[in-house]
Design a protein around this motif. Structure first.
Motif, short mmCIF file in Angstrom:
data_model
loop_
_atom_site.label_atom_id
_atom_site.label_comp_id
_atom_site.label_asym_id
_atom_site.label_seq_id
_atom_site.Cartn_x
_atom_site.Cartn_y
_atom_site.Cartn_z
N SER A 69 0.83 -1.21 0.00
CA SER A 69 0.00 0.00 0.00
C SER A 69 0.86 1.26 0.00
CB SER A 69 -0.92 0.00 1.22
OG SER A 69 -1.82 -1.09 1.18
N MET A 70 1.93 1.25 0.79
CA MET A 70 2.79 2.43 0.85
C MET A 70 3.54 2.65 -0.45
SD MET A 70 1.86 3.36 3.78
CE MET A 70 2.91 4.66 4.38
N GLN A 71 3.96 1.55 -1.09
CA GLN A 71 4.65 1.67 -2.37
C GLN A 71 3.71 2.15 -3.47
OE1 GLN A 71 6.52 -2.13 -2.93
NE2 GLN A 71 8.02 -1.81 -1.30
N LYS A 72 2.47 1.65 -3.44
CA LYS A 72 1.47 2.12 -4.41
C LYS A 72 1.15 3.59 -4.19
CE LYS A 72 -0.72 -2.39 -5.19
NZ LYS A 72 -1.94 -3.21 -4.99
N ALA A 73 1.11 4.00 -2.92
CA ALA A 73 0.87 5.41 -2.62
C ALA A 73 1.99 6.28 -3.16
CB ALA A 73 0.73 5.60 -1.11
N ALA A 74 3.23 5.78 -3.04
CA ALA A 74 4.38 6.52 -3.56
C ALA A 74 4.29 6.66 -5.07
CB ALA A 74 5.68 5.81 -3.17
N ILE A 75 3.86 5.60 -5.74
CA ILE A 75 3.69 5.67 -7.20
C ILE A 75 2.62 6.67 -7.56
CG2 ILE A 75 2.96 4.37 -9.24
CD1 ILE A 75 4.25 1.91 -8.03
N ASN A 76 1.52 6.67 -6.83
CA ASN A 76 0.43 7.61 -7.10
C ASN A 76 0.89 9.05 -6.90
OD1 ASN A 76 -1.36 5.51 -7.65
ND2 ASN A 76 -2.09 5.39 -5.53
N ILE A 77 1.68 9.28 -5.85
CA ILE A 77 2.21 10.62 -5.60
C ILE A 77 3.13 11.04 -6.74
CG2 ILE A 77 3.71 11.98 -4.08
CD1 ILE A 77 2.71 10.24 -1.76
N GLY A 78 4.00 10.13 -7.16
CA GLY A 78 4.92 10.44 -8.24
C GLY A 78 4.23 10.71 -9.56
N LEU A 79 3.14 10.00 -9.82
CA LEU A 79 2.41 10.20 -11.07
C LEU A 79 1.73 11.57 -11.13
CD1 LEU A 79 0.78 6.67 -11.56
CD2 LEU A 79 2.67 7.68 -12.85
N PRO A 123 6.67 4.99 6.47
CA PRO A 123 7.76 4.50 5.63
C PRO A 123 7.28 4.15 4.23
CG PRO A 123 6.95 2.73 7.01
CD PRO A 123 6.13 3.94 7.36
N VAL A 124 8.19 4.16 3.28
CA VAL A 124 7.85 3.79 1.91
C VAL A 124 8.22 2.34 1.63
CG1 VAL A 124 8.05 4.49 -0.51
CG2 VAL A 124 8.40 6.17 1.28
N HIS A 125 9.22 1.83 2.33
CA HIS A 125 9.70 0.46 2.17
C HIS A 125 10.35 0.21 0.82
CE1 HIS A 125 8.25 -0.98 5.99
NE2 HIS A 125 7.04 -0.55 5.75
N SER A 126 10.84 1.25 0.18
CA SER A 126 11.59 1.11 -1.07
C SER A 126 12.20 2.46 -1.42
CB SER A 126 10.69 0.63 -2.21
OG SER A 126 11.37 0.71 -3.45
N HIS A 129 10.86 3.74 -4.90
CA HIS A 129 9.52 4.33 -4.84
C HIS A 129 9.55 5.70 -4.16
CE1 HIS A 129 8.52 0.11 -5.61
NE2 HIS A 129 7.32 0.49 -5.97
N ARG A 130 10.36 5.81 -3.13
CA ARG A 130 10.46 7.09 -2.43
C ARG A 130 11.06 8.17 -3.33
NH1 ARG A 130 14.10 8.71 2.94
NH2 ARG A 130 13.54 10.93 2.87
N ILE A 131 12.11 7.82 -4.05
CA ILE A 131 12.73 8.79 -4.95
C ILE A 131 11.74 9.25 -6.01
CG2 ILE A 131 14.50 9.10 -6.73
CD1 ILE A 131 16.32 7.30 -5.10
N PHE A 132 10.97 8.32 -6.57
CA PHE A 132 9.99 8.69 -7.59
C PHE A 132 8.94 9.63 -7.02
CE2 PHE A 132 5.99 7.58 -9.96
CZ PHE A 132 6.32 8.25 -11.12
N ALA A 133 8.52 9.38 -5.78
CA ALA A 133 7.50 10.23 -5.16
C ALA A 133 8.05 11.60 -4.79
CB ALA A 133 6.92 9.55 -3.93
N GLU A 134 9.26 11.64 -4.26
CA GLU A 134 9.80 12.89 -3.72
C GLU A 134 10.68 13.66 -4.68
OE1 GLU A 134 9.86 11.47 0.98
OE2 GLU A 134 11.74 11.89 -0.06
N GLU A 135 11.36 12.97 -5.59
CA GLU A 135 12.24 13.66 -6.56
C GLU A 135 11.81 13.45 -8.00
OE1 GLU A 135 13.98 11.77 -3.97
OE2 GLU A 135 13.83 13.64 -2.87
N LEU A 188 14.36 -1.02 1.56
CA LEU A 188 14.83 0.06 2.43
C LEU A 188 14.52 1.40 1.78
CD1 LEU A 188 18.32 -1.40 3.40
CD2 LEU A 188 16.24 -1.46 4.78
N ASP A 189 14.11 2.38 2.57
CA ASP A 189 13.75 3.68 1.98
C ASP A 189 14.56 4.84 2.55
OD1 ASP A 189 12.72 3.94 4.50
OD2 ASP A 189 10.62 3.93 3.91
N GLN A 190 15.64 4.53 3.26
CA GLN A 190 16.47 5.60 3.80
C GLN A 190 17.59 5.95 2.82
OE1 GLN A 190 16.11 2.67 5.50
NE2 GLN A 190 14.69 3.18 7.14
N PHE A 191 17.89 7.25 2.75
CA PHE A 191 19.04 7.68 1.94
C PHE A 191 20.35 7.44 2.68
CE2 PHE A 191 15.70 10.22 -0.12
CZ PHE A 191 15.97 9.93 -1.44
N VAL A 192 20.27 7.44 4.01
CA VAL A 192 21.47 7.22 4.80
C VAL A 192 21.64 5.71 5.01
CG1 VAL A 192 22.73 7.81 6.89
CG2 VAL A 192 21.07 9.42 5.95
#
Length: 222
Positions: A69-79, A123-126, A129-135, A188-192
């Motif tokens: 669900s969180m990964q799909k949400a990230a995709i939706n945000i990115g789209l 969390p995004v758990h990927s 997916h996080r990069i696509f949503a945020e960047e 993992l969804d952390q940059f660090v």
């Protein structure tokens, strides 16, 4: 020689930590029997490993529902903002409005993550997916380009120096280790992530011939 000794030590540490993780997973008590000690550890461990593998695709498990669900949400945000995304660290502010239908109702974890009264950041758990949503696509392309360039140069270096067994061996170890870290980015969804940046630096040094092996250590693999 010192560089390659350090490199080998790092590889062994990663392998040791991975073995500890797998041992913890394999020896984890079965959810149906958490109090009774196993009578046959081999049978129980094999059963648990099989259950672990089969559970990955089980859509009824709360953890799987939450991650998906969180990964799909990230995709939706990115789209919705595909070029530059919504901004670094902004996923948590947009996740509630972009969750797939029924996600909160079917997952306790999702309800916890989107509850403003709870001090838990969603969390995004990927990382991808996080990069696509945020960047957006720009950030995702740059991230992939960075990792792909390092892997490609490393692969070319292995092919060119295939007659140098020591250099070729370390190159293969580096490529396998770096590739496994990239695959681990799907969970993992952390940059660090220390292992990613440490390994990236080691691969860059290795690719740039900053430290070379003595010719005495070079001999044919075949």
């Amino acid at each position: 020689k010192i560089f390659y000794s350090i490199l080998l030590s790092i590889m062994l540490i990663f392998l040791f930590n991975f073995s500890l993780l797998m041992e913890a997973i394999i020896n984890k008590p079965s959810p149906d029997n958490t109090t009774t000690p196993p009578t046959n550890s081999a049978v129980v461990n094999n059963y648990q490993v099989g259950e672990l593998i089969s559970s990955i695709s089980d859509t009824k498990i709360d953890s799987n529902i939450a991650r998906s669900s969180m990964q799909k949400a990230a995709i939706n945000i990115g789209l919705k903002k595909p070029v530059f995304g919504v901004g670094l660290g902004q996923f948590g502010f947009y996740v509630s409005d972009n969750l797939p239908e029924g996600a909160a109702e079917n997952s306790y974890e999702v309800r916890t993550w989107i509850n403003n009264d709870m001090s838990v950041w969603p969390p995004v758990h990927s990382i991808y997916h996080r990069i696509f949503a945020e960047e957006g696509l720009v950030g995702l392309i740059l991230y992939f380009a960075f990792a792909f360039t390092l892997c490609l140069k490393l692969f070319i270096k292995i092919i060119i120096n295939r007659k140098n067994s020591i250099l070729c061996l370390y190159g293969i170890i580096l490529l396998a280790s770096y590739g496994s870290i990239l695959v681990g980015g799907l969970t993992l969804d952390q940059f660090v992530i220390p292992q990613f940046w440490i390994m990236s630096a080691i691969v860059i040094v290795f690719n740039n011939n900053s430290i070379n092996l003595d010719k005495d250590y070079s001999y044919k693999l075949y």
